[in-house]
Design an enzyme around this catalytic site. Sequence first.
Site, PDB file in Angstrom:
ATOM      1  N   PHE A 150       0.869  -1.182   0.000  1.00 44.19           N
ATOM      2  CA  PHE A 150       0.000   0.000   0.000  1.00 44.19           C
ATOM      3  C   PHE A 150       0.900   1.224   0.000  1.00 44.19           C
ATOM      4  O   PHE A 150       1.636   1.468   0.958  1.00 44.19           O
ATOM      5  CB  PHE A 150      -0.945   0.055   1.207  1.00 44.19           C
ATOM      6  N   ASP A 235       9.541   2.939   1.825  1.00 46.55           N
ATOM      7  CA  ASP A 235       8.359   3.732   2.171  1.00 46.55           C
ATOM      8  C   ASP A 235       8.131   3.591   3.678  1.00 46.55           C
ATOM      9  O   ASP A 235       7.568   2.613   4.151  1.00 46.55           O
ATOM     10  CB  ASP A 235       7.138   3.251   1.381  1.00 46.55           C
ATOM     11  N   LYS A 264       2.557  10.971   7.222  1.00 43.79           N
ATOM     12  CA  LYS A 264       1.735  10.687   8.405  1.00 43.79           C
ATOM     13  C   LYS A 264       2.225  11.440   9.661  1.00 43.79           C
ATOM     14  O   LYS A 264       1.961  12.622   9.775  1.00 43.79           O
ATOM     15  CB  LYS A 264       1.635   9.177   8.606  1.00 43.79           C
TER      16      LYS A 264
HETATM   17  C1  LIG Z   1      -0.731   5.894   4.338  1.00 44.46           C
HETATM   18  C2  LIG Z   1       0.395   5.435   3.480  1.00 44.46           C
HETATM   19  C3  LIG Z   1       0.672   6.063   2.267  1.00 44.46           C
HETATM   20  C4  LIG Z   1      -0.205   7.156   1.688  1.00 44.46           C
HETATM   21  O1  LIG Z   1      -0.280   8.276   2.505  1.00 44.46           O
HETATM   22  P1  LIG Z   1      -1.466   9.345   2.274  1.00 44.46           P
HETATM   23  O2  LIG Z   1      -1.086  10.494   3.167  1.00 44.46           O
HETATM   24  O3  LIG Z   1      -2.735   8.697   2.692  1.00 44.46           O
HETATM   25  O4  LIG Z   1      -1.460   9.696   0.827  1.00 44.46           O
HETATM   26  C5  LIG Z   1       1.768   5.631   1.555  1.00 44.46           C
HETATM   27  N1  LIG Z   1       2.544   4.631   2.004  1.00 44.46           N
HETATM   28  C6  LIG Z   1       2.299   3.998   3.169  1.00 44.46           C
HETATM   29  C7  LIG Z   1       3.210   2.907   3.623  1.00 44.46           C
HETATM   30  C8  LIG Z   1       1.203   4.359   3.941  1.00 44.46           C
HETATM   31  O5  LIG Z   1       0.939   3.708   5.077  1.00 44.46           O
END
Ligand SMILES: *Cc1c(COP(=O)(O)O)cnc(C)c1O
Length: 411
Positions: A150, A235, A264
Amino acid sequence: MTETTPRAVSARTAAALRVEDAWLAHNYAPLPVVISAGDGAWLTDVDGNRYLDGLAAYSAVNFGHGNPRLVEAARRQLERVTLTSRAFMNDRLGPFAERLAALAGAELVLPMNTGAEAVETAIKAARAWGYRVKGVPADRATIVVARGNFHGRTTTIVSFSDDPVARDDFGPFTPGFRSVDYGDAAALDAAMDETVVAVLIEPIQGEAGVVIPPPGYLQAVRAACDRFGALFIADEIQSGLGRTGATFETARVGVRPDLMTLGKALGGGIVPVSAVVGPAAVLGVLRPGEHGSTFGGNALAAAVGTEVVAILEEGTFQARAAAAEPVLRAALDGLVGHGALGYRVAGLWAGIDIDPALGTGRDICLRMMERGVLMKDTHGSTVRFAPPLVVTDDEIGFAIEQLGDALRTRN
Ligand SMILES: *Cc1c(COP(=O)(O)O)cnc(C)c1O
């Protein structure tokens, strides 16, 4: 809302549900709880009911609701200047970038707003680096990703998702991605060739249900990237910034990626703040005008982000998550065989597989809501627990006790 909930919904909550249903696109299916206040690890709804927050807005609220240091940093900046755009400089962004680069051991910072934008930025930077530095023929750049990933919701990012709910009816998709099984180093090796500019991986797959790769996997990703002259993009948007007991999950396991995407918790739960951090040899390839964002690097975001970095420099939240891990494990051990099939934990972050006979993950979350704990399901019968890192041992015990109770009873 077709589902029925055991507790009679109050008139206030019912009214809010009707408004949500009437005026909001249905791209979410929130629990029928309407929050009006938050403090530390707790949320209060419009009827005055209190709930332990077991999600922390997907780890964006790691430092607690209403964290006084972060609120104060935001308040001070609100009264000075909030947005200049990057057509001009502001006096907050430079110091933020310097502190964040030092925290991450990086040379350059490219600020954006949301996590998906950071991932898009990393993809663009890796492709530009691939053509301009590595010498990949035009439009041949490949990025290797993992199944179950994700990374966000843009059309390019869902192009390499394997979740049909995220993808279906959103094509045609962006080419240039190759998927391999997460945690399988041999499969990754087999997917590498000279067109690969980057491997993009979550150090722990959060949305997949807190899926932790086998020991040595991230080292193998590093080695494969080195062998093929590709960039390792970690990520760390959800795994980073304290959740797993470290500032970065890759650093915790002793691996150095080339680029990290952060988001985040970087905005302290107050404003959206994201960034790509990495070496000048990679991020330095981007030239003025090639990439940007009206709000990226705004003064309010930079002021809050700087205070987040200051908090992370002290290490107390990372230490708290690490210290809480055995407490969480001990509590969850008591559920295995009593409604839970198993669990995975990293710091203060758990994915718990529920016996599907007892209900879907969402059924369990509804029962937890009745018991004063807000949690979120992922994929079928997995629920996750990721409270703000200010949560106490007793509160962890309370939450898991309620989960045990929710698994024993049918309402
Ligand atoms: C939440 C998340 C995203 C996307 O972040 P948004 O601020 O919702 O666009 C990307 N990568 C990971 C691992 C995430 O948990």
